[in-house]
Design an enzyme around this catalytic site. Structure first.
Site, short mmCIF file in Angstrom:
data_model
loop_
_atom_site.label_atom_id
_atom_site.label_comp_id
_atom_site.label_asym_id
_atom_site.label_seq_id
_atom_site.Cartn_x
_atom_site.Cartn_y
_atom_site.Cartn_z
CG HIS A 50 2.37 -3.18 6.40
ND1 HIS A 50 3.30 -2.83 7.25
CD2 HIS A 50 1.80 -2.20 6.17
CE1 HIS A 50 3.47 -1.65 7.45
NE2 HIS A 50 2.72 -1.14 6.50
CG HIS B 223 -0.44 0.34 2.46
ND1 HIS B 223 -1.13 1.35 3.41
CD2 HIS B 223 0.54 -0.01 2.94
CE1 HIS B 223 -0.60 1.17 4.66
NE2 HIS B 223 0.88 0.74 4.22
CD GLU C 117 0.26 -0.29 9.30
OE1 GLU C 117 -0.24 0.53 8.35
OE2 GLU C 117 0.47 0.31 10.12
CG HIS D 39 5.43 0.86 2.73
ND1 HIS D 39 4.80 1.93 2.63
CD2 HIS D 39 4.51 0.45 4.05
CE1 HIS D 39 4.04 2.35 3.52
NE2 HIS D 39 3.93 1.55 4.38
CG ASP E 97 -2.91 -13.48 0.58
OD1 ASP E 97 -2.08 -12.73 1.11
OD2 ASP E 97 -2.92 -14.63 0.01
CG HIS E 98 0.08 -13.00 -2.47
ND1 HIS E 98 -0.32 -13.63 -1.55
CD2 HIS E 98 1.45 -12.82 -2.78
CE1 HIS E 98 0.75 -14.29 -0.97
NE2 HIS E 98 1.90 -13.80 -1.68
CB CYS F 291 3.72 5.94 5.19
SG CYS F 291 4.22 4.99 6.67
#
Lengths: 144, 144, 144, 144, 144, 144
Positions: free
Chosen positions: F44, F17, F125, F42, F82-83, F36
């Site tokens: 998580h 994100h 996070e 980047h 996811d991913h 950020c």
């Protein structure tokens, strides 16, 4: 020179077991295994860590494809051990279900993984107990 | 061929300590140890992991009996170190209470465990700091 | 005989990446990398563990000063990798951003740390996935 | 105004269990409980967290003495549940050994602790599953 | 209707302490605090979790800026408590250094954070011990 | 009186994100979001915990069937998030991808789970950052 990396993958399964040796008397079993000899069994969330090694593929950048290793573990580990009572499994017919013997059995299973070299099998029985196995006739070489 | 397994057991103790070397000046102590040189001390929840190895007993399926190892650790580790200030212990009279030296001291203790071979002493000082010791004159053989 | 200890330090950084090899077709990339080939990327909280060894200094009781190693990691690891997209970094211009290749890159970085001997670089990509690297041409010696 | 603090203590026990309801058919049991209905049982490392509250004693600075709560848990929780098969316990004679029912039973036990007010019983069955219980007829008030 | 979120931030500090009340006799101190009354002190890796709440800002999508909260904690928590002996701090001059009283002191500190509403202070003394504080005269409302 | 239990289930997904608001200038974005705001993103390993409550079924002993909740989460959470890069998802077209807003979106998803009452959505996070959401117009009632 090739670049060798080690890949450790972690899976969890839950199982019951009882530590008991038929060749020992009831007193000997109790003295050896204590509470783990309770006739109705107890159980654990077993955490398995398998380490494989190999050259880093210059194209894919991988030692082995995670999806291959996961499929192998799904079929050979999770489908056979998860939600089972270890004492009822064929592979423990002649041996006691200690985590040491479980490691040894998992070594026999993962040594057949065709895409990388098996280096280590680790099983954590609880958060305070872990066992490592490096193959028949092999010991760790932590120091020298 | 014998089957060798490695058993790692984890215990926790809490203690205070202060990093300070009498032979160094106050300035040198502060430069070397920073906040850890605070004269009133600080402390940690120390996590100790001891790894022993040995052949898996063909009858009991064990490397060593957990109750033996726990009794040894209760007497030699927990009763002596838990809820103490490390700087007041006899074993640290001449050495600074770094975790490196703590590992070395714990090696001297656990090498006397009679039922399996000591392979490694690990101490985690915090979740981000861990130290391993493999015996006098021995280094890890992670690679080669 | 000197007393050698091993010190493992842990840092975390967060980053995005995408597994993709330009030399492969779209179908080959999808077959090889699956969901990790998603063109917009995904990401991780990467956990890095670096192990260094050395003699325990007889005065300071340390293998290396934590503040030195942290300053090195701040400059060479965290300032360069944290909150980045790995695919945009110079060091990954010609290689895919697998964790195996990340380990290899971190080895190249930490081998320059002047105050102790680099033994191992470990990167955990998720809680279930970890990779170890022991240097060019070196493999672990877990057993034998 | 008094100062109320909440104290949460964590213990672990290991046990086997099997999810099965006699009043249901074999097919219904299988459909409801899946792998957890395996006739030979499976098991877990159960993590129990008990939260009690009370005024902070102005002299001792405590809500309750940890040694009192640990002695109570030793006698009422660990000595009765650790290394057992839950299905063989009297308290589960008429109810299925789900973690929901285990929480409820632990509430009945810890509500008798005389030195602080029971606020919550939490049981983690695995690292991905946790259950909370707040007493008969009480639900959490997370929001409103 | 506004959307309220809760943000929990976690920091760690290390400190020594000793549980001792001057108004009690040596026997009473020993009976009340046990090993924690050791005159040379012991210590912990304290884990602090602070929960604040507030409306999610419609532009920034945040309850409070993490960098503001971290700066506050750096100045008010870490610079004052990390690597200290709690018994030497001004705020514990008249109260015993239990974790209950530590929570209360941290509440007094974080209630001054100007950018969000303080909801909870939690301190984990060890992995098996945690304390929550919700403010003077306030108790949790877990159930009802 | 009915017995209400709370069931918390934990899933993990990985995603990229970037924190950026189009309505703000580059300077404002940098000042608000710091690292950020890096244009390449980047990521998580997001840990999601969903808590549902309900009466313990007197026959099955369950609040809700884990397999139902997992199937719901597979379809509505993991298959969609996811991913992925959160910034490319439809649900974040008009809002910034903070974890606060992610919690709110997950609340909108899990409120549709038909078999138990949604009580709380929590997203971690990183290991040091967690966010809770209790529904539109609802705040936690930790104390009072």
């Amino acid at each position: 020179m090739s670049a060798i990396a080690h890949f450790t993958r972690r899976w969890t399964f839950v199982a019951a077991h009882r530590l008991h040796v038929d060749a020992l008397s009831a007193e000997e079993n109790a003295a050896t295994f204590g509470k783990c000899n309770n006739p109705f069994g107890h159980g654990h969330n077993y955490v398995v860590q398998v380490t494989v090694s190999g050259p880093i593929d210059p194209v894919t950048g991988m030692v082995t494809n995670l999806s291959d290793l996961d499929a192998f573990a799904r079929r050979e580990l999770l489908d056979r051990f998860d939600h089972q009572n270890l004492n009822t499994l064929e592979c423990f017919r002649d041996t006691v279900t200690t985590t040491e013997n479980l490691c040894r059995e998992l070594w026999r299973i993962f040594i057949a993984y065709p895409h990388a070299k098996l280096e280590r099998v680790r099983v954590e029985e609880t958060g305070n107990n872990a066992f490592d196995y490096f193959g028949e006739g092999r010991a760790a070489r932590f120091g020298e």
